[in-house]
Design a protein around this motif. Sequence first.
Motif, short mmCIF file in Angstrom:
data_model
loop_
_atom_site.label_atom_id
_atom_site.label_comp_id
_atom_site.label_asym_id
_atom_site.label_seq_id
_atom_site.Cartn_x
_atom_site.Cartn_y
_atom_site.Cartn_z
N ARG A 10 0.83 -1.21 0.00
CA ARG A 10 0.00 0.00 0.00
C ARG A 10 0.86 1.26 0.00
NH1 ARG A 10 -0.73 4.33 1.69
NH2 ARG A 10 1.02 3.88 3.08
N HIS A 11 0.81 1.97 -1.07
CA HIS A 11 1.45 3.28 -1.15
C HIS A 11 0.54 4.16 -1.99
CE1 HIS A 11 5.18 2.80 1.01
NE2 HIS A 11 5.28 1.59 0.50
N CYS A 12 0.72 5.46 -1.84
CA CYS A 12 -0.18 6.39 -2.53
C CYS A 12 -0.13 6.23 -4.03
CB CYS A 12 0.22 7.83 -2.21
SG CYS A 12 -0.10 8.24 -0.52
N ARG A 14 -1.55 8.40 -7.25
CA ARG A 14 -2.18 9.68 -7.61
C ARG A 14 -2.40 9.80 -9.11
NH1 ARG A 14 1.69 10.96 -3.63
NH2 ARG A 14 0.79 11.68 -1.68
N GLN A 66 -6.39 19.37 -6.30
CA GLN A 66 -5.67 18.08 -6.40
C GLN A 66 -6.37 17.31 -7.52
OE1 GLN A 66 -3.94 16.32 -2.82
NE2 GLN A 66 -5.21 17.67 -1.58
N PHE A 68 -5.96 14.86 -9.46
CA PHE A 68 -6.16 13.41 -9.59
C PHE A 68 -7.53 12.98 -9.06
CE2 PHE A 68 -3.60 14.21 -5.74
CZ PHE A 68 -4.43 13.67 -4.77
N VAL A 121 -5.29 6.98 -2.54
CA VAL A 121 -4.45 7.91 -1.77
C VAL A 121 -5.35 8.60 -0.75
CG1 VAL A 121 -4.68 9.65 -3.62
CG2 VAL A 121 -2.99 9.99 -1.84
N TRP A 122 -4.83 8.71 0.43
CA TRP A 122 -5.57 9.39 1.51
C TRP A 122 -5.48 10.89 1.26
CZ3 TRP A 122 -6.87 6.67 6.27
CH2 TRP A 122 -7.44 7.50 7.26
N VAL A 123 -6.58 11.57 1.12
CA VAL A 123 -6.55 13.02 0.92
C VAL A 123 -7.18 13.70 2.14
CG1 VAL A 123 -7.42 14.94 -0.49
CG2 VAL A 123 -6.60 12.85 -1.59
N GLY A 124 -6.35 14.49 2.80
CA GLY A 124 -6.83 15.18 4.01
C GLY A 124 -6.81 16.69 3.87
N ALA A 125 -6.18 17.18 2.80
CA ALA A 125 -6.08 18.63 2.62
C ALA A 125 -7.25 19.10 1.75
CB ALA A 125 -4.75 18.98 1.95
N GLU A 157 5.58 5.56 -5.34
CA GLU A 157 6.90 5.93 -4.83
C GLU A 157 7.02 5.33 -3.43
OE1 GLU A 157 9.26 9.94 -3.35
OE2 GLU A 157 7.24 10.09 -4.16
N THR A 159 8.50 5.55 -0.07
CA THR A 159 9.20 6.53 0.76
C THR A 159 9.72 5.86 2.03
OG1 THR A 159 7.07 7.12 1.71
CG2 THR A 159 7.88 8.49 -0.09
N ARG A 161 10.65 5.23 5.99
CA ARG A 161 9.95 5.42 7.25
C ARG A 161 10.95 5.71 8.36
NH1 ARG A 161 6.04 5.98 4.29
NH2 ARG A 161 4.04 4.98 4.61
C1 LIG Z 1 -3.90 12.47 7.33
C2 LIG Z 1 -3.33 12.37 5.94
C3 LIG Z 1 -3.56 13.40 5.04
C4 LIG Z 1 -3.06 13.31 3.74
N1 LIG Z 1 -3.40 14.26 2.82
C5 LIG Z 1 -2.97 14.14 1.54
C6 LIG Z 1 -3.43 15.04 0.55
O1 LIG Z 1 -4.22 15.93 0.79
N2 LIG Z 1 -2.95 14.88 -0.72
C7 LIG Z 1 -2.10 13.86 -1.05
O2 LIG Z 1 -1.73 13.77 -2.23
N3 LIG Z 1 -1.67 12.97 -0.13
C8 LIG Z 1 -2.09 13.08 1.15
N4 LIG Z 1 -1.72 12.14 2.08
C9 LIG Z 1 -0.85 11.02 1.69
C10 LIG Z 1 0.55 11.15 2.27
O3 LIG Z 1 1.24 12.15 1.56
C11 LIG Z 1 1.27 9.79 2.15
O4 LIG Z 1 0.55 8.82 2.85
C12 LIG Z 1 2.70 9.84 2.67
O5 LIG Z 1 3.48 10.69 1.86
C13 LIG Z 1 3.34 8.46 2.69
O6 LIG Z 1 3.33 7.87 1.41
P1 LIG Z 1 2.65 6.46 1.15
O7 LIG Z 1 1.19 6.57 1.57
O8 LIG Z 1 2.79 6.24 -0.32
O9 LIG Z 1 3.37 5.43 1.96
C14 LIG Z 1 -2.25 12.21 3.37
C15 LIG Z 1 -2.04 11.17 4.28
C16 LIG Z 1 -2.59 11.23 5.54
C17 LIG Z 1 -2.43 10.05 6.47
#
Ligand SMILES: Cc1cc2nc3c(=O)[nH]c(=O)nc-3n(C[C@H](O)[C@H](O)[C@H](O)COP(=O)(O)O)c2cc1C
Length: 173
Positions: A10-12, A14, A66, A68, A121-125, A157, A159, A161
């Motif tokens: 599991r990795h983001c 986009r 964003q 994507f 991908v988790w988007v929180g922003a 990608e 990344t 830890r």
């Molecule tokens: C609370 C939270 C908010 C995040 N918000 C965004 C976001 O708004 N846009 C985005 O592209 N990635 C977002 N991410 C993804 C992180 O950038 C990503 O999980 C982190 O860089 C680690 O990469 P990986 O998930 O590929 O292991 C968010 C992740 C978390 C947990």
Amino acid sequence: MEFFEVVKRRHCIRAFASKPIEREKLEQILTAANAAPSAGDLQAYEIYLVNKAQLLAALARAAGNQDFLAVAPLSLVFCAHPARSASRYGERGTRLFALQDATIACAFAMLAATALGLGSVWVGAFDDDAVRRVIKAPEGLLPVAILPIGYAAEKPEITPRRPLDMLVHEVKT
Ligand SMILES: Cc1cc2nc3c(=O)[nH]c(=O)nc-3n(C[C@H](O)[C@H](O)[C@H](O)COP(=O)(O)O)c2cc1C
């Protein structure tokens, strides 16, 4: 896929292919989210499914362009439902449990997507009010995470830890 393999993979993602997600896979993802633990088993969260192009584009704008988000075939918006938790847990339910309920449900969905060969991908922003308007959620709900899901059109990608010995603090007597 074996659990630890899912966690490792599991990795983001986009960048998404235009291929739609099979209904069966979507149901498996939603069922996994629904299996997540929650405070007092109250499930103080709601999930909004967004799959119309116009609404996905609006979500992308609500999340600071964003883009994507407009490309993924669907997004799940996880919203905390503080009043539902507050009915039993008062202020702790409002402030903490509802957020945690929504968050862990989203995490389960994300891992399920990976296990099914999908990217997310988790988007929180994002702007809370703008997201609420797009999904037509009532004021009492708080959008916590947007999870776009689709077939990946990129390699993730990997990344680094923090090392465990920096992250984990063994509590001494
Ligand atoms: C609370 C939270 C908010 C995040 N918000 C965004 C976001 O708004 N846009 C985005 O592209 N990635 C977002 N991410 C993804 C992180 O950038 C990503 O999980 C982190 O860089 C680690 O990469 P990986 O998930 O590929 O292991 C968010 C992740 C978390 C947990």
